[in-house]
Design an enzyme around this catalytic site. Structure first.
Site, PDB file in Angstrom:
ATOM      1  N   ASP A   1      -1.520  -9.744   8.309  1.00  0.00           N
ATOM      2  CA  ASP A   1      -1.386  -9.041   7.019  1.00  0.00           C
ATOM      3  C   ASP A   1      -0.462  -7.861   7.289  1.00  0.00           C
ATOM      4  O   ASP A   1      -0.858  -6.711   7.233  1.00  0.00           O
ATOM      5  CB  ASP A   1      -2.768  -8.578   6.529  1.00  0.00           C
ATOM      6  CG  ASP A   1      -2.740  -8.082   5.087  1.00  0.00           C
ATOM      7  OD1 ASP A   1      -1.648  -8.064   4.493  1.00  0.00           O
ATOM      8  OD2 ASP A   1      -3.808  -7.718   4.575  1.00  0.00           O
TER       9      ASP A   1
ATOM     10  N   GLU B   1       5.370 -12.266   0.811  1.00  0.00           N
ATOM     11  CA  GLU B   1       5.791 -11.361  -0.255  1.00  0.00           C
ATOM     12  C   GLU B   1       7.032 -10.596   0.196  1.00  0.00           C
ATOM     13  O   GLU B   1       6.926  -9.654   0.972  1.00  0.00           O
ATOM     14  CB  GLU B   1       4.654 -10.390  -0.589  1.00  0.00           C
ATOM     15  CG  GLU B   1       3.350 -11.086  -0.939  1.00  0.00           C
ATOM     16  CD  GLU B   1       2.133 -10.254  -0.530  1.00  0.00           C
ATOM     17  OE1 GLU B   1       1.990  -9.111  -0.994  1.00  0.00           O
ATOM     18  OE2 GLU B   1       1.318 -10.751   0.265  1.00  0.00           O
TER      19      GLU B   1
ATOM     20  N   HIS C   1      -0.765  -2.546  -4.496  1.00  0.00           N
ATOM     21  CA  HIS C   1      -0.144  -3.369  -5.542  1.00  0.00           C
ATOM     22  C   HIS C   1      -0.103  -2.689  -6.915  1.00  0.00           C
ATOM     23  O   HIS C   1      -0.413  -3.304  -7.940  1.00  0.00           O
ATOM     24  CB  HIS C   1      -0.851  -4.720  -5.632  1.00  0.00           C
ATOM     25  CG  HIS C   1      -0.735  -5.567  -4.394  1.00  0.00           C
ATOM     26  ND1 HIS C   1       0.347  -5.524  -3.548  1.00  0.00           N
ATOM     27  CD2 HIS C   1      -1.587  -6.498  -3.850  1.00  0.00           C
ATOM     28  CE1 HIS C   1       0.171  -6.382  -2.559  1.00  0.00           C
ATOM     29  NE2 HIS C   1      -0.994  -6.979  -2.704  1.00  0.00           N
TER      30      HIS C   1
ATOM     31  N   HIS D   1       3.240 -12.660  -5.634  1.00  0.00           N
ATOM     32  CA  HIS D   1       2.106 -12.839  -4.721  1.00  0.00           C
ATOM     33  C   HIS D   1       1.558 -14.271  -4.744  1.00  0.00           C
ATOM     34  O   HIS D   1       0.345 -14.473  -4.718  1.00  0.00           O
ATOM     35  CB  HIS D   1       1.019 -11.832  -5.072  1.00  0.00           C
ATOM     36  CG  HIS D   1       0.153 -11.429  -3.931  1.00  0.00           C
ATOM     37  ND1 HIS D   1      -0.544 -12.342  -3.161  1.00  0.00           N
ATOM     38  CD2 HIS D   1      -0.120 -10.213  -3.409  1.00  0.00           C
ATOM     39  CE1 HIS D   1      -1.218 -11.677  -2.238  1.00  0.00           C
ATOM     40  NE2 HIS D   1      -0.981 -10.398  -2.364  1.00  0.00           N
TER      41      HIS D   1
ATOM     42  N   ARG E   1       0.791  -1.235   0.000  1.00  0.00           N
ATOM     43  CA  ARG E   1       0.000   0.000   0.000  1.00  0.00           C
ATOM     44  C   ARG E   1       0.818   1.278   0.000  1.00  0.00           C
ATOM     45  O   ARG E   1       1.886   1.343   0.618  1.00  0.00           O
ATOM     46  CB  ARG E   1      -0.917   0.009   1.230  1.00  0.00           C
ATOM     47  CG  ARG E   1      -1.984  -1.056   1.150  1.00  0.00           C
ATOM     48  CD  ARG E   1      -2.831  -1.163   2.408  1.00  0.00           C
ATOM     49  NE  ARG E   1      -3.889  -2.150   2.207  1.00  0.00           N
ATOM     50  CZ  ARG E   1      -3.692  -3.470   2.293  1.00  0.00           C
ATOM     51  NH1 ARG E   1      -2.501  -3.964   2.599  1.00  0.00           N
ATOM     52  NH2 ARG E   1      -4.698  -4.290   2.050  1.00  0.00           N
TER      53      ARG E   1
HETATM   54  C1  BGC Z   1      -2.236  -7.389   1.154  1.00  0.00           C
HETATM   55  C2  BGC Z   1      -3.616  -7.827   1.594  1.00  0.00           C
HETATM   56  C3  BGC Z   1      -4.422  -8.101   0.375  1.00  0.00           C
HETATM   57  C4  BGC Z   1      -3.722  -9.182  -0.400  1.00  0.00           C
HETATM   58  C5  BGC Z   1      -4.436  -9.534  -1.671  1.00  0.00           C
HETATM   59  C6  BGC Z   1      -1.618  -8.524   0.423  1.00  0.00           C
HETATM   60  O1  BGC Z   1      -0.337  -8.177   0.014  1.00  0.00           O
HETATM   61  O2  BGC Z   1      -1.443  -6.944   2.209  1.00  0.00           O
HETATM   62  O3  BGC Z   1      -4.233  -6.853   2.394  1.00  0.00           O
HETATM   63  O4  BGC Z   1      -5.729  -8.476   0.691  1.00  0.00           O
HETATM   64  O5  BGC Z   1      -2.420  -8.784  -0.710  1.00  0.00           O
HETATM   65  O6  BGC Z   1      -4.710  -8.446  -2.400  1.00  0.00           O
END
Ligand code: BGC
Length: 402
Positions: free
Chosen positions: A302, A368, A156, A230, A131
């Protein structure tokens, strides 16, 4: 270091060092034709007998008619399928302790599901992984606005990130292994980011059951970059249930706590005495139901963990994941200073995966490797700025074993 962490992370240090320096050097040298220094050492990383050039087949079309390819590659006991759409790992098969293969990454069967999805299954993430607060940052006095696609924030890379682009793919077989070179040029201003970013990502399957990802990028104007992958892992096999019994080890004494919109507060908090302490290794589900404000905000894990090693020139071992039942396990080595450990909190039973089974909360987890979320707005975090003349270069390796 505690005993159990030593058990999980030890024993492969030699392998990783060999893979990182030998494989990496041989690989780069091969492609540039300057391989003399690498020649002798490179034998350690040569493809297993039968290492074949990856092949491709059609995997449907985008709404504008552009064809999507699916590449198949195999080496060292790893079988992988990669889409030209998003550089997506559509399938990743590894053996258990009895040699039985399972697809350990969440994904879909059709391009239509990838196009409709918002889960980033297996995708290559950019220009900025995770983010950026309010989709805004200021660089050299200019403020840039990115598309907002996650509450008030940009996630992302925005609405059409690198996960939704078609990548040019070139297969290779050389002494480093069997792999694909993925290339994409992101135009100046695409998704609000400044600078034409020329990106090259190399996926290599080595003879010693390692999947290596090398990321490279250059720019013609100052910009910010944070590339990652991811893949959601379920080492018992995708669609087989939740990952709460997987044992996770993270070599990190600190993590970055978040606010209500999952943006780091800027603090580097100690994990000691909290559910965020994975240093000794523990099942993912052991503390996930603890009444803890941070777990509550994210509906589970998360968060970004801050590796004790910091950023490094060569990949260093920092994480391990193991499914005790099948014995399938992986270790992660990276040059990156952090990792987003996401416990699949937002999987809600509305998606059907590759094998026709429904994905529910916790049915996969992502690790990640990255620079920290919202770094462009957090002066105390390691910088994600890339300037003309510099080359962004990071490497992450997943070492599988059973
Ligand atoms: C984020 C999550 C998100 C996920 C899928 C992760 O990298 O931190 O909040 O829901 O990706 O989009």
């Amino acid at each position: 270091m505690s005993t159990s962490r030593r058990n999980i992370l030890a024993g492969v240090a030699g392998t990783v060092a060999a893979t990182a320096t030998v494989g990496g050097t041989a690989h780069a040298a091969d492609r540039t034709g300057t391989g003399s220094a690498a020649t002798g050492a490179a034998d350690a990383g040569r493809p297993a007998a039968g290492g074949r050039t990856p092949t491709k087949e059609p995997f449907g079309k985008l709404p504008d008619g552009t064809g999507v390819d699916r590449w198949s590659l195999e080496n060292g006991g790893i079988r992988m399928k990669v889409l030209s759409y998003g550089g997506t790992i559509q399938s990743l098969e590894i053996p258990d302790r009895f040699g039985r293969y399972a697809n350990v990454s969440l994904g879909y069967d059709t391009i239509e599901e990838y196009l409709a999805g918002t889960t980033y299954f297996g995708a290559l993430i950019g220009r900025y992984g995770n983010r950026i607060a309010k989709g805004q940052f200021t660089l050299d006095g200019t403020t840039y606005q990115l598309p907002v696609n996650d509450g008030p924030n940009s996630l992302h890379g925005g609405t059409q990130g690198f996960d939704k682009r078609i990548w040019d793919i070139t297969p290779f077989v050389d002494r480093s292994g069997v792999g694909l070179v993925l290339e994409y040029v992101s135009a100046d201003g695409e998704m609000g980011y400044p600078g034409t970013l020329t990106v090259r990502v190399t996926y290599t399957l080595t003879a010693d059951r390692t999947w290596r990802i090398e990321y490279e990028a250059t720019t013609d104007k100052p910009t910010v970059v944070n590339l990652t992958n991811h893949t959601y892992f379920n080492l018992a096999g995708e669609g087989s249930g939740d990952i709460y019994g997987h044992e996770l080890t993270l070599d990190a004494a600190r993590y970055t706590p978040i606010d209500a919109t999952l943006i780091p507060t800027g603090e580097l908090a100690q994990v000691r005495g909290t559910p965020f302490d994975f240093r000794a290794g523990k099942p993912v589900g052991r503390d996930i139901r603890t009444g803890n404000d941070q777990l509550h905000k994210a509906q589970g894990y998360d968060h970004n963990w801050v590796f004790d090693k910091g950023s490094t020139d060569e990949p260093k071992l920092v994480a391990a994941l193991r499914d005790p039942e099948s014995g399938r396990a992986l270790r992660i080595a990276t040059t990156e200073p952090g990792v987003q450990f996401y416990s699949g909190n937002f999987l809600d039973g509305t998606l059907t995966g590759t094998s026709g089974r429904i994905y529910r909360q916790g049915d996969g987890l992502a690790l990640e490797t990255q620079h920290f979320p919202d770094s462009p707005n957090q002066p105390s975090f390691p910088s994600t700025v890339l300037r003309p003349g510099e080359t962004y270069r990071t490497t992450t390796e997943y070492l599988f074993h059973a």
